[in-house]
Design a protein around this motif. Sequence first.
Motif, PDB file in Angstrom:
ATOM      1  N   ASP A 327       0.833  -1.208   0.000  1.00  7.24           N
ATOM      2  CA  ASP A 327       0.000   0.000   0.000  1.00  7.24           C
ATOM      3  C   ASP A 327       0.864   1.254   0.000  1.00  7.24           C
ATOM      4  O   ASP A 327       2.057   1.214   0.325  1.00  7.24           O
ATOM      5  N   THR A 328       0.250   2.366  -0.351  1.00  5.31           N
ATOM      6  CA  THR A 328       0.909   3.677  -0.305  1.00  5.31           C
ATOM      7  C   THR A 328       0.735   4.272   1.092  1.00  5.31           C
ATOM      8  O   THR A 328      -0.302   4.079   1.738  1.00  5.31           O
ATOM      9  N   ASP A 329       1.738   4.998   1.552  1.00  6.93           N
ATOM     10  CA  ASP A 329       1.690   5.617   2.880  1.00  6.93           C
ATOM     11  C   ASP A 329       0.458   6.514   3.026  1.00  6.93           C
ATOM     12  O   ASP A 329       0.128   7.279   2.113  1.00  6.93           O
ATOM     13  N   GLY A 330      -0.205   6.417   4.177  1.00  3.78           N
ATOM     14  CA  GLY A 330      -1.439   7.164   4.407  1.00  3.78           C
ATOM     15  C   GLY A 330      -1.259   8.667   4.342  1.00  3.78           C
ATOM     16  O   GLY A 330      -2.153   9.387   3.862  1.00  3.78           O
ATOM     17  N   VAL A 331      -0.131   9.170   4.807  1.00  3.45           N
ATOM     18  CA  VAL A 331       0.127  10.614   4.766  1.00  3.45           C
ATOM     19  C   VAL A 331       0.207  11.083   3.315  1.00  3.45           C
ATOM     20  O   VAL A 331      -0.319  12.145   2.956  1.00  3.45           O
ATOM     21  N   VAL A 332       0.853  10.285   2.476  1.00  2.00           N
ATOM     22  CA  VAL A 332       0.974  10.619   1.046  1.00  2.00           C
ATOM     23  C   VAL A 332      -0.414  10.657   0.401  1.00  2.00           C
ATOM     24  O   VAL A 332      -0.730  11.572  -0.373  1.00  2.00           O
ATOM     25  N   LYS A 333      -1.252   9.676   0.731  1.00  2.00           N
ATOM     26  CA  LYS A 333      -2.615   9.657   0.190  1.00  2.00           C
ATOM     27  C   LYS A 333      -3.370  10.928   0.572  1.00  2.00           C
ATOM     28  O   LYS A 333      -4.043  11.542  -0.267  1.00  2.00           O
TER      29      LYS A 333
END
Length: 411
Positions: A327-333
């Motif tokens: 998954d992609t980092d939540g902060v980046v999302k």
Amino acid sequence: MLISVFTLGCKTNLYESGQIVAELIKSGHNAFHGLKQADVFVLNTCAVTGEAERKSRQAIARARKLNPSCRVVVVGCAAEKNAKQFADIANVTFVKGVANKTAIVNEIERVGVDVEQLPSVYGEIGFATQERTRALVKIQDGCNNFCSYCIVPYLRGRSRSRRIADVVEEVKLAGAAETVLIGIDISQFGRDTGVSLPQLFDALQGVNTRIRLGSLEARVVTDELLASLTKINFCPHFHLSLQSGCDSVLKRMNRKYSTQEYYDAVCKIRQVFPDAGITTDVIVGFCGETDEEFDQTRQFIEKVNFADIHVFPYSAREGTVSAKWEDTDGVVKTQRAQVLNEIKQRLKNNFATGFSDTVQEILCERKRGGYWEGYTKQYLRVYFTGKAKVGEVVKVKISTPYLDGSKGETI
């Protein structure tokens, strides 16, 4: 028996709840939409995201607060995905999946779990009650796309289309000022039965309602389809599902088009309907999305110049292909969603500004805070003053952008 039918999720679920209410009333019950005091609560659930499933479970607790001795019947997608999560909750007496969910009318007093095999053909069950100013008419169910992030095909089954004659009959019977043709993926309408969307639109010629479409895939936007839409009282609003403006991300998503094919479809639409509202969905932070890939999406959104965008940070869904990927980092999302939402607001304002000083036909939906509210054919929300009544189409002179749409006054 007093029966509440409560709906979570999409317009297709809402339509199917209307079918359940209609059949319950026909069977002699006092049935209605909404979570209100009742003897029995039928919860029509959603499972498109984990959050949707959680809300489906929460609805049971809300029902118990209204009537601690009630019986709760759970149907729909969340029950299809995992019936056990509901079967063990207090007050839940019966759990049914997606298949034949409207048959709950005859099973309202059953106990246990009944998740049937999903059907391969469209089952005509009966027309739905219509609770809103727009009538919802379902034309199709299921999906064949199997996008890597989506659970829906596993819960709804393969695409199956309704008979054109039945669609036309229900549209006429509903008698609404506006009718929305809906389904899980209406772009696939007719592929299993040998008919097409243009044939459906041809059959709707002369029907006294303005026609609005649910979400479409760009690949079905052909000259033939657009020509058929010019022959009916069509609302030129196209919700074209995009998900990403980057070809490499689209490939990982198993979306079956390129950004060029999508843009070509937009250009075709604007040649025939120059003032069309074109809206879309975009997922940010999909598995492996790089800064460069996100920037391509951002640029593509600007290029298309959408009327509105629904922005969703990617959320892994158990049971899908992409749930196994990193998954992609939540902060980046969150950061990427914020960037797109800022663009969204600017594009929405630009779209609204384009209608200033024009006269548009608005379907009046409600009055609130001194303003009537409704939508143009292009799906611009308008807050207006003057003479009107709910459910009628009125002519409104648009003035300036306001809130999430524009201001206006009836003429």
